[in-house]
Design an enzyme around this catalytic site. Structure first.
Site, PDB file in Angstrom:
ATOM      1  CE1 TYR A  60      -3.511  -2.565  -0.366  1.00  0.00           C
ATOM      2  CE2 TYR A  60      -4.572  -2.056   1.988  1.00  0.00           C
ATOM      3  CZ  TYR A  60      -4.568  -2.360   1.495  1.00  0.00           C
ATOM      4  OH  TYR A  60      -5.219  -3.121   1.396  1.00  0.00           O
ATOM      5  CG  LEU A 214     -17.758   4.141   1.740  1.00  0.00           C
ATOM      6  CD1 LEU A 214     -17.675   5.260   2.772  1.00  0.00           C
ATOM      7  CD2 LEU A 214     -19.418   4.238   2.519  1.00  0.00           C
ATOM      8  N   GLY A 217     -15.846   5.694  -3.143  1.00  0.00           N
ATOM      9  CA  GLY A 217     -16.671   6.427  -2.638  1.00  0.00           C
ATOM     10  C   GLY A 217     -17.731   6.711  -3.780  1.00  0.00           C
TER      11      GLY A 217
END
Length: 353
Positions: A60, A214, A217
């Site tokens: 990451y 989500l 987004g």
């Protein structure tokens, strides 16, 4: 529910918070994350409210996420459950620097231990299935790390259900460390994991930890139809969040239709779309802790509000109607009246499982 109302992770005694803090946003290396100071504020706010379950991965933000997390967690290491992953390629020109095989596993874990500045990893995931490494090699390598004390618990991510069930069975039969966590994409936009992966996890003792609840987004309402005029995204996470959402398949006409319903439900409930979308994933009894990946402290505060959302039957029906999927064969077939009549006749059975 609060962050310090802990849940057991899968078939284990490990206690984790009902929302996991994702750190893919820690670092600006990919062009859209939080800088060190903001990442620190996010980390401190989560932990100060009782949060203990923090998710990262070997690559990451090119390793920056693990380095920052190691620095932030140093003073409170023992009370935290740090989860990282291996599989991602660490050097594009090295054929053995990525994948699921033992050489990649050992090298990646050693790097993660150094970056996290810790002697052990609480939870290690196979990040993504490579389709080339024998399952016995993966399982024995993971078990060796557990026996060596470098890893405490094991999980798996982004792998077919049939392969995971096979792996869990082999581990049980051979007395190797079992898998206790399954990380998969799960949201109102991506519900196909309800077909096999989530039922499998519940049956075999893996707590489900949804990523992208989500939908990159999209379910926050930040995108409009104008954003559909994108370039199709990229094959890597660098660039813009919009391109990531497009590349992940979330930024579509269907995705925006679902986001519209989430927005309407949120308005009626006097909540934010993010809180509604996150709270919906928590209704699934197989889900232990969705991962929230905030770029700002304000986003984290908003996401944590999902723990206090209560739906009406009408709101749940609206969300389900907008997002429901066809479960496909054999699930749809087995639910039809004729097969059930052939199987059960006039017998009525109460099944509370």
């Amino acid at each position: 529910m609060e962050l310090d109302t802990y849940r057991l992770l899968g078939r284990s005694g490990l206690r984790v918070s009902p929302l996991s803090l994702g750190t893919m946003t820690f670092g600006t290396d990919w062009g859209w994350g939080a800088d060190k100071d903001e990442a620190r504020r996010i980390f401190d706010a989560y932990v100060d409210r009782g949060g203990n379950f923090i998710d990262t991965a070997s690559q990451y933000t090119g390793g920056t996420a693990e380095r920052l997390l190691g620095e932030f967690a140093r003073a409170r290491r023992e009370r935290l459950v740090l989860a990282t992953k291996y599989s991602m390629n660490r050097r594009p020109d090295d054929p053995n620097s990525g994948g699921n095989h033992r050489k990649s596993l050992v090298a990646s874990v050693e790097e993660s231990l150094r970056r996290l500045d810790t002697d052990f990893i609480d939870l290690l995931y196979v990040h993504v299935w490579d389709g080339t490494t024998p399952v016995e090699e993966v399982l024995r390598g993971l078990d060796d790390l557990v026996r060596a004390g470098k890893v405490l618990y094991l999980g798996i991510s982004d792998t077919p259900a049939w392969q995971i069930s096979r792996m869990q069975t082999i581990s049980d039969l051979r007395g190797w460390a079992p898998l206790i966590a399954l990380q998969v994409e799960y949201s109102l936009i991506e519900r196909t994991t309800e077909r096999d992966l989530i039922p499998m996890a519940r049956e075999l003792g893996l707590g489900v930890v949804p990523w992208s609840p989500l939908a990159s987004g999209v379910l926050t309402g930040k995108y409009t139809r104008a954003d559909l005029a994108h370039d199709g995204g990229t094959d890597n996470p660098e660039g813009t969040r919009r391109n990531v959402a497009a590349a992940n398949g979330s930024l579509t006409e269907r995705g925006l239709d679902i986001a519209d319903v989430v927005r309407d439900v949120a308005a009626e409930m006097e909540r934010t779309p993010s809180q509604v979308a996150l709270a919906w994933t928590l209704l699934n009894p197989a889900v232990t802790a969705p991962i929230v990946g905030a770029r700002t402290l304000g986003q984290l505060d908003d996401n944590l509000g999902a723990l206090d959302v209560h739906f009406t039957d009408g709101h749940l029906a609206d969300l389900d109607k907008a997002s429901t999927i066809d479960l496909g064969f054999p699930h749809e077939f087995l639910a039809r009246p004729m097969p059930r009549r052939v199987i059960f006749g006039d017998t009525r059975i109460e099944n509370h499982a």
